[in-house]
Motif scaffolding. Structure first.
Motif, PDB file in Angstrom:
ATOM      1  N   MET A  96       0.840  -1.215   0.000  1.00  0.00           N
ATOM      2  CA  MET A  96       0.000   0.000   0.000  1.00  0.00           C
ATOM      3  C   MET A  96       0.868   1.257   0.000  1.00  0.00           C
ATOM      4  O   MET A  96       0.550   2.240  -0.681  1.00  0.00           O
ATOM      5  CB  MET A  96      -0.945  -0.012   1.206  1.00  0.00           C
ATOM      6  CG  MET A  96      -2.015  -1.092   1.137  1.00  0.00           C
ATOM      7  SD  MET A  96      -3.097  -0.921  -0.278  1.00  0.00           S
ATOM      8  CE  MET A  96      -4.011   0.520   0.187  1.00  0.00           C
ATOM      9  N   ARG A  97       1.967   1.251   0.781  1.00  0.00           N
ATOM     10  CA  ARG A  97       2.867   2.415   0.786  1.00  0.00           C
ATOM     11  C   ARG A  97       3.458   2.640  -0.609  1.00  0.00           C
ATOM     12  O   ARG A  97       3.519   3.780  -1.084  1.00  0.00           O
ATOM     13  CB  ARG A  97       3.992   2.219   1.808  1.00  0.00           C
ATOM     14  CG  ARG A  97       3.548   2.454   3.247  1.00  0.00           C
ATOM     15  CD  ARG A  97       4.719   2.536   4.210  1.00  0.00           C
ATOM     16  NE  ARG A  97       5.468   1.290   4.319  1.00  0.00           N
ATOM     17  CZ  ARG A  97       5.197   0.296   5.154  1.00  0.00           C
ATOM     18  NH1 ARG A  97       4.174   0.407   5.977  1.00  0.00           N
ATOM     19  NH2 ARG A  97       5.926  -0.792   5.177  1.00  0.00           N
ATOM     20  N   GLU A  98       3.872   1.552  -1.268  1.00  0.00           N
ATOM     21  CA  GLU A  98       4.452   1.683  -2.608  1.00  0.00           C
ATOM     22  C   GLU A  98       3.422   2.191  -3.611  1.00  0.00           C
ATOM     23  O   GLU A  98       3.716   3.075  -4.418  1.00  0.00           O
ATOM     24  CB  GLU A  98       5.018   0.346  -3.075  1.00  0.00           C
ATOM     25  CG  GLU A  98       6.281  -0.075  -2.364  1.00  0.00           C
ATOM     26  CD  GLU A  98       6.814  -1.397  -2.892  1.00  0.00           C
ATOM     27  OE1 GLU A  98       6.994  -1.501  -4.129  1.00  0.00           O
ATOM     28  OE2 GLU A  98       7.044  -2.301  -2.081  1.00  0.00           O
ATOM     29  N   ILE A  99       2.214   1.634  -3.570  1.00  0.00           N
ATOM     30  CA  ILE A  99       1.161   2.068  -4.497  1.00  0.00           C
ATOM     31  C   ILE A  99       0.805   3.534  -4.242  1.00  0.00           C
ATOM     32  O   ILE A  99       0.627   4.310  -5.182  1.00  0.00           O
ATOM     33  CB  ILE A  99      -0.090   1.155  -4.376  1.00  0.00           C
ATOM     34  CG1 ILE A  99       0.190  -0.211  -4.993  1.00  0.00           C
ATOM     35  CG2 ILE A  99      -1.322   1.779  -5.002  1.00  0.00           C
ATOM     36  CD1 ILE A  99       0.415  -0.191  -6.497  1.00  0.00           C
ATOM     37  N   THR A 100       0.717   3.907  -2.982  1.00  0.00           N
ATOM     38  CA  THR A 100       0.398   5.298  -2.639  1.00  0.00           C
ATOM     39  C   THR A 100       1.493   6.231  -3.146  1.00  0.00           C
ATOM     40  O   THR A 100       1.209   7.279  -3.745  1.00  0.00           O
ATOM     41  CB  THR A 100       0.231   5.456  -1.112  1.00  0.00           C
ATOM     42  OG1 THR A 100      -0.813   4.578  -0.684  1.00  0.00           O
ATOM     43  CG2 THR A 100      -0.119   6.876  -0.740  1.00  0.00           C
ATOM     44  N   ARG A 101       2.765   5.858  -2.921  1.00  0.00           N
ATOM     45  CA  ARG A 101       3.884   6.694  -3.365  1.00  0.00           C
ATOM     46  C   ARG A 101       3.859   6.846  -4.885  1.00  0.00           C
ATOM     47  O   ARG A 101       3.958   7.950  -5.420  1.00  0.00           O
ATOM     48  CB  ARG A 101       5.207   6.064  -2.924  1.00  0.00           C
ATOM     49  CG  ARG A 101       6.449   6.843  -3.369  1.00  0.00           C
ATOM     50  CD  ARG A 101       7.732   6.113  -3.069  1.00  0.00           C
ATOM     51  NE  ARG A 101       7.835   4.793  -3.657  1.00  0.00           N
ATOM     52  CZ  ARG A 101       8.125   4.530  -4.939  1.00  0.00           C
ATOM     53  NH1 ARG A 101       8.326   5.523  -5.769  1.00  0.00           N
ATOM     54  NH2 ARG A 101       8.214   3.291  -5.375  1.00  0.00           N
ATOM     55  N   VAL A 102       3.671   5.730  -5.604  1.00  0.00           N
ATOM     56  CA  VAL A 102       3.669   5.767  -7.070  1.00  0.00           C
ATOM     57  C   VAL A 102       2.458   6.539  -7.591  1.00  0.00           C
ATOM     58  O   VAL A 102       2.576   7.321  -8.541  1.00  0.00           O
ATOM     59  CB  VAL A 102       3.714   4.329  -7.642  1.00  0.00           C
ATOM     60  CG1 VAL A 102       3.538   4.331  -9.145  1.00  0.00           C
ATOM     61  CG2 VAL A 102       5.015   3.645  -7.264  1.00  0.00           C
ATOM     62  N   SER A 103       1.295   6.367  -6.987  1.00  0.00           N
ATOM     63  CA  SER A 103       0.091   7.071  -7.468  1.00  0.00           C
ATOM     64  C   SER A 103       0.200   8.571  -7.206  1.00  0.00           C
ATOM     65  O   SER A 103      -0.225   9.376  -8.034  1.00  0.00           O
ATOM     66  CB  SER A 103      -1.169   6.496  -6.832  1.00  0.00           C
ATOM     67  OG  SER A 103      -1.194   6.722  -5.437  1.00  0.00           O
ATOM     68  N   GLU A 104       0.770   8.952  -6.054  1.00  0.00           N
ATOM     69  CA  GLU A 104       0.962  10.383  -5.783  1.00  0.00           C
ATOM     70  C   GLU A 104       1.989  10.978  -6.729  1.00  0.00           C
ATOM     71  O   GLU A 104       1.809  12.116  -7.210  1.00  0.00           O
ATOM     72  CB  GLU A 104       1.381  10.592  -4.331  1.00  0.00           C
ATOM     73  CG  GLU A 104       0.248  10.363  -3.354  1.00  0.00           C
ATOM     74  CD  GLU A 104       0.679  10.442  -1.901  1.00  0.00           C
ATOM     75  OE1 GLU A 104       1.902  10.576  -1.625  1.00  0.00           O
ATOM     76  OE2 GLU A 104      -0.202  10.351  -1.028  1.00  0.00           O
ATOM     77  N   ALA A 105       3.067  10.247  -7.008  1.00  0.00           N
ATOM     78  CA  ALA A 105       4.088  10.738  -7.939  1.00  0.00           C
ATOM     79  C   ALA A 105       3.513  10.875  -9.353  1.00  0.00           C
ATOM     80  O   ALA A 105       3.945  11.736 -10.119  1.00  0.00           O
ATOM     81  CB  ALA A 105       5.286   9.802  -7.951  1.00  0.00           C
ATOM     82  N   SER A 106       2.511  10.061  -9.688  1.00  0.00           N
ATOM     83  CA  SER A 106       1.897  10.107 -11.018  1.00  0.00           C
ATOM     84  C   SER A 106       0.692  11.040 -11.068  1.00  0.00           C
ATOM     85  O   SER A 106       0.024  11.113 -12.103  1.00  0.00           O
ATOM     86  CB  SER A 106       1.464   8.699 -11.440  1.00  0.00           C
ATOM     87  OG  SER A 106       2.571   7.847 -11.505  1.00  0.00           O
ATOM     88  N   LEU A 107       0.413  11.718  -9.959  1.00  0.00           N
ATOM     89  CA  LEU A 107      -0.688  12.691  -9.876  1.00  0.00           C
ATOM     90  C   LEU A 107      -2.049  12.063 -10.177  1.00  0.00           C
ATOM     91  O   LEU A 107      -2.889  12.664 -10.848  1.00  0.00           O
ATOM     92  CB  LEU A 107      -0.440  13.882 -10.817  1.00  0.00           C
ATOM     93  CG  LEU A 107       0.880  14.635 -10.609  1.00  0.00           C
ATOM     94  CD1 LEU A 107       1.084  15.665 -11.701  1.00  0.00           C
ATOM     95  CD2 LEU A 107       0.914  15.277  -9.238  1.00  0.00           C
ATOM     96  N   LEU A 108      -2.285  10.871  -9.681  1.00  0.00           N
ATOM     97  CA  LEU A 108      -3.568  10.205  -9.871  1.00  0.00           C
ATOM     98  C   LEU A 108      -4.553  10.652  -8.803  1.00  0.00           C
ATOM     99  O   LEU A 108      -4.169  11.049  -7.710  1.00  0.00           O
ATOM    100  CB  LEU A 108      -3.395   8.691  -9.823  1.00  0.00           C
ATOM    101  CG  LEU A 108      -2.452   8.083 -10.864  1.00  0.00           C
ATOM    102  CD1 LEU A 108      -2.375   6.578 -10.692  1.00  0.00           C
ATOM    103  CD2 LEU A 108      -2.886   8.437 -12.276  1.00  0.00           C
TER     104      LEU A 108
END
Length: 184
Positions: A96-108
């Motif tokens: 979940m931390r990885e998905i959250t980090r990647v989604s925030e970095a991708s501006l989703l």
């Protein structure tokens, strides 16, 4: 002369009786010794034939062994190249931390993650996960590429993209993916 004829008749009778006894002995010997030995021999020959067939099948399989070993070595090298990890437990917090980090970095936006029930197999377990989010198409593409590059072994099962705002490139995405972990 009559004694000589009587002796001949008696010897003929004895000869017939002895011949009959000999015939009975031979018949009993055949059924008691020879026939069971023939049956046992036939069973042994059938067993030998079956074992030869099994041996030939084993040899045929053994001939393929070098090819299979080469395939295994190739698959191992591919796996090492990807440098993916197979954790010992699901570790959903880390995922979940990885998905959250990647989604925030991708501006989703509107990111929702719904884990499913783990499915066990012989060597590992698989946990299906449903993701739903919105964002601009280039950002969605960036997110998908980053999830592919994660250290954890993942696999995208299905991907659905719907246009939300064609002029701004906004899309809504449904992703069905699986994460894997070793089951102890």
């Amino acid at each position: 002369m009559s004694t000589l004829q009587a002796k001949i008749a008696r010897y003929a009778t004895i000869q017939c009786v002895l011949g009959g006894i000999a015939l009975i002995v031979v018949t009993v010997f055949y059924f008691a010794a020879i026939r069971p030995a023939q049956n046992e021999r036939a069973a042994i020959l059938a067993s030998i034939s079956a074992q030869k067939l099994q041996l030939n099948e084993g040899r045929a399989k053994a001939q393929n062994l070098p090819v299979i070993e080469a395939e295994v070595a190739q698959l191992r090298s591919r796996l090492e190249r990807f440098d993916k990890k197979l954790p010992k437990k699901p570790d959903m917090d880390q995922f979940m931390r990885e998905i959250t980090r990647v989604s925030e970095a991708s501006l989703l936006k509107k990111v929702s993650v719904q884990p499913g029930s783990p499915k066990r197999s012989e060597l590992f377990s698989e946990m299906p996960i449903a993701l739903n989010f919105t964002g601009e198409f280039p950002n969605v593409l960036n997110f998908l590429q980053q999830t592919e590059e994660m250290q954890r072994l993942t696999r995208v099962r299905s991907l659905g993209i719907k246009t939300r705002d064609a002029q701004n490139g906004m899309v809504e995405v449904d992703v069905s993916m699986s994460i894997y972990f070793a089951d102890e």
